[in-house]
Structure formats: structure tokens, C-alpha cells
Design a protein around this motif. Structure first.
Motif, PDB file in Angstrom:
ATOM      1  N   GLY A 274      48.235  58.168   5.943  1.00 19.41           N
ATOM      2  CA  GLY A 274      48.802  58.463   4.817  1.00 19.41           C
ATOM      3  C   GLY A 274      50.021  59.325   4.112  1.00 19.41           C
ATOM      4  O   GLY A 274      50.953  58.742   4.212  1.00 19.41           O
ATOM      5  N   PHE A 275      50.105  60.349   3.451  1.00 20.23           N
ATOM      6  CA  PHE A 275      50.775  61.016   2.614  1.00 20.23           C
ATOM      7  C   PHE A 275      52.223  61.116   3.739  1.00 20.23           C
ATOM      8  O   PHE A 275      51.811  61.637   4.361  1.00 20.23           O
ATOM      9  N   ILE A 276      53.389  60.227   3.439  1.00 24.99           N
ATOM     10  CA  ILE A 276      54.668  60.966   4.568  1.00 24.99           C
ATOM     11  C   ILE A 276      55.143  61.670   4.361  1.00 24.99           C
ATOM     12  O   ILE A 276      55.803  62.262   4.762  1.00 24.99           O
TER      13      ILE A 276
ATOM     14  N   TYR B 183      58.096  63.470   1.016  1.00 29.41           N
ATOM     15  CA  TYR B 183      59.158  63.114   0.031  1.00 29.41           C
ATOM     16  C   TYR B 183      60.335  62.850   0.500  1.00 29.41           C
ATOM     17  O   TYR B 183      61.377  62.615  -0.947  1.00 29.41           O
ATOM     18  N   ASN B 184      60.685  63.155   1.746  1.00 28.57           N
ATOM     19  CA  ASN B 184      62.761  63.409   1.923  1.00 28.57           C
ATOM     20  C   ASN B 184      63.169  61.537   2.534  1.00 28.57           C
ATOM     21  O   ASN B 184      62.314  61.470   3.388  1.00 28.57           O
ATOM     22  N   PRO B 185      64.018  61.884   1.447  1.00 29.49           N
ATOM     23  CA  PRO B 185      63.995  60.167   2.031  1.00 29.49           C
ATOM     24  C   PRO B 185      64.332  59.401   3.646  1.00 29.49           C
ATOM     25  O   PRO B 185      64.352  59.218   3.951  1.00 29.49           O
ATOM     26  N   LEU B 186      65.339  61.063   3.782  1.00 34.52           N
ATOM     27  CA  LEU B 186      65.928  60.889   5.568  1.00 34.52           C
ATOM     28  C   LEU B 186      64.474  60.600   6.196  1.00 34.52           C
ATOM     29  O   LEU B 186      65.136  59.876   6.894  1.00 34.52           O
ATOM     30  N   LYS B 187      63.879  62.062   6.074  1.00 36.18           N
ATOM     31  CA  LYS B 187      62.730  61.830   7.094  1.00 36.18           C
ATOM     32  C   LYS B 187      62.040  60.353   6.397  1.00 36.18           C
ATOM     33  O   LYS B 187      61.219  59.651   7.967  1.00 36.18           O
ATOM     34  N   MET B 188      62.117  59.777   5.609  1.00 34.88           N
ATOM     35  CA  MET B 188      60.850  58.221   5.704  1.00 34.88           C
ATOM     36  C   MET B 188      61.695  57.025   6.015  1.00 34.88           C
ATOM     37  O   MET B 188      61.317  56.252   7.107  1.00 34.88           O
ATOM     38  N   ASN B 189      63.194  57.585   5.833  1.00 33.91           N
ATOM     39  CA  ASN B 189      63.637  55.959   6.609  1.00 33.91           C
ATOM     40  C   ASN B 189      63.682  56.006   8.260  1.00 33.91           C
ATOM     41  O   ASN B 189      63.444  54.983   8.851  1.00 33.91           O
TER      42      ASN B 189
END
Length: 260
Positions: free
Chosen positions: A234-236, A238-244
């Protein structure tokens, strides 16, 4: 030898400007047709990730070239720089990309790098470059076999660049099915399937430019129902660092039990 660095940078900003114009056009299409394929925070996140990915490419490009040059010095054959060699190189780059992409959905370390690309709940052109900032480090190792065979590093880099540009156009709902083309080239319809987290769509359609590889290796699936985008978790966010880095954190904690 072609000065690939200078050659590739000359049209780069013109290309980026063209891609952004296409994104604006898709936004207008979405608004006028009430398609809701864009969401403000998701789009801004995509643009930040894109900017970070471009920075990472600049930061690691010198290292990539040195590693690539190392493999080229140990080449088995000397292949001339001509049209036929480039065509063969382009097809083989696509073939290697297919297997690297397929393994990225099977091997947890590679999935940790790749899952960011499947984390959006939308399908639009800005999703195309939702790529992990560390993924460029692996590039010269993935395509090393082609350099060892003797393909010029300029041809390998250019083939990969063209392949990735082509894939930009696959991330859209504007284009429907394209008839017999669906069984030769990768298309938006085939790639929507790839981004679907529906049970029947998981781990399907790994091709970059050609869809033939998926047909040959039994990973092809036609678009028959609307795809549900995002990972099965599901939804992860909006934080680019967290997503990387989420994939690596989950891998370390043995919590990676989701798919794209």
C-alpha cells in the motif's frame, strides 16, 4: 572514440524541456477528462526524486566510466563502430535490461533498489523517473558482459539512454491498446500491467523496449482489468529519502514481504 560525455549533454536540456511539456499536456488531458491521474503531493515527490536521480548520475558518472573502461580493456573481441554493431548492441542492451529488471523483482537486494519505482499509487509520466538514487552505481556491472564482448562503451551507454527515454512514454494512461504492436514492443498498456499490484499482474511484463522477451520467457500478461498501482504493502509516503532507503531498512529488519 566518440566523446560520449559531451555528445550526451548537448541535447540533454532540450530533451528534459520536451519531457516536461509532455507532462503538462498529460496534466491538461487528465483535468479536462476528469481522469485524476495526478495528485499534487505525489507529483512533487516524483519531481524531487527525479532531481535527486539526476544529481546521483552526475555524481557517479565518472566512477561508472572508469569501471566501464576497465571492462572494455579486457574485451574479448574488437567490434567496429558501425550501424550494425550499434543495432546489435541496442538489442542486447534491451535483453540484459529485461533480465536485470526481472531479477529486480525476485532478488530482495535488487527489489530494495527498485521498489521506489512501484511505490506511486498513480500512473503518469512523472512516475517514469521515480528511480532509486543509488541504482546508477550498479549500471556498469550489469552491462559489463557487453563491454567484455567488445561492444564500444559509447554504444552501450547510448543504447541504455535511448531505452530509458523510450520507457518515459510507457508511463501513461493516455494511450490505449495498440493492436499487433503489443506483441512486439513494450507499450503503455503492457507497462500499466507491470505496475499493477493485482494478483494476475504481479511480476509481469519486464521488457524495456521490446515485449518479445516477455513472450519468449513466459512473463507476458495482457491488460484485461484496470491496474491497481503501488506495492502490495500500500501507500509508502511522500518523503523521498524514506522511499529511497525503505527497501534496505525493511530488508535489514526482515520485513520485506511485499511486491510491486
Amino acid at each position: 572514440m566518440i566523446d560520449f560525455l559531451n555528445y550526451s549533454n548537448q541535447p540533454k536540456y532540450v530533451l528534459i524541456a520536451l519531457l516536461f511539456l509532455l507532462i503538462v499536456g498529460e496534466m491538461i488531458w487528465s483535468y479536462r477528462n476528469n481522469k485524476h491521474v495526478y495528485e499534487l503531493r505525489d507529483t512533487l515527490t516524483n519531481l524531487v526524486i527525479f532531481a535527486g536521480f539526476q544529481f546521483s548520475k552526475l555524481a557517479f558518472f565518472g566512477i561508472e566510466l572508469r569501471i566501464g573502461a576497465f571492462f572494455s580493456r579486457h574485451k574479448l573481441f574488437h567490434l567496429e563502430q558501425n550501424t550494425w554493431v550499434f543495432v546489435a548492441c541496442f538489442i542486447l542492451v534491451d535483453f540484459v535490461y529485461y533480465w536485470y529488471h526481472r531479477l529486480s523483482h525476485k532478488i530482495k537486494f535488487l527489489w530494495a533498489l527498485h521498489l521506489i519505482h512501484h511505490s506511486s499509487l498513480y500512473m503518469n509520466l512523472t512516475v517514469s523517473y521515480r528511480l532509486n538514487w543509488l541504482s546508477t552505481v550498479l549500471t556498469p556491472f550489469i552491462y559489463a558482459p557487453l563491454l567484455i564482448l567488445g561492444f564500444p562503451i559509447e554504444f552501450v551507454l547510448l543504447s541504455l539512454a535511448l531505452n530509458l527515454v523510450y520507457q518515459f512514454f510507457l508511463h501513461t494512461e493516455v494511450v490505449g491498446k495498440l493492436g499487433f504492436i503489443e506483441y512486439i514492443f513494450n507499450t503503455p498498456s503492457a507497462h500499466r500491467v507491470h505496475h499493477g499490484s493485482n494478483d494476475r499482474y504481479i511480476d509481469k511484463n519486464f521488457g524495456g523496449f521490446l515485449i518479445i522477451w516477455d513472450l519468449l520467457f513466459k512473463s507476458y500478461e495482457r491488460e484485461t482489468i484496470k491496474a491497481t498501482y503501488g506495492t502490495t504493502a500500500g501507500f509508502i509516503g511522500y518523503n523521498p529519502l524514506k522511499m529511497n532507503f525503505k527497501g534496505f531498512i525493511d530488508l535489514f529488519k526482515s520485513k520485506m514481504n511485499y511486491k510491486g
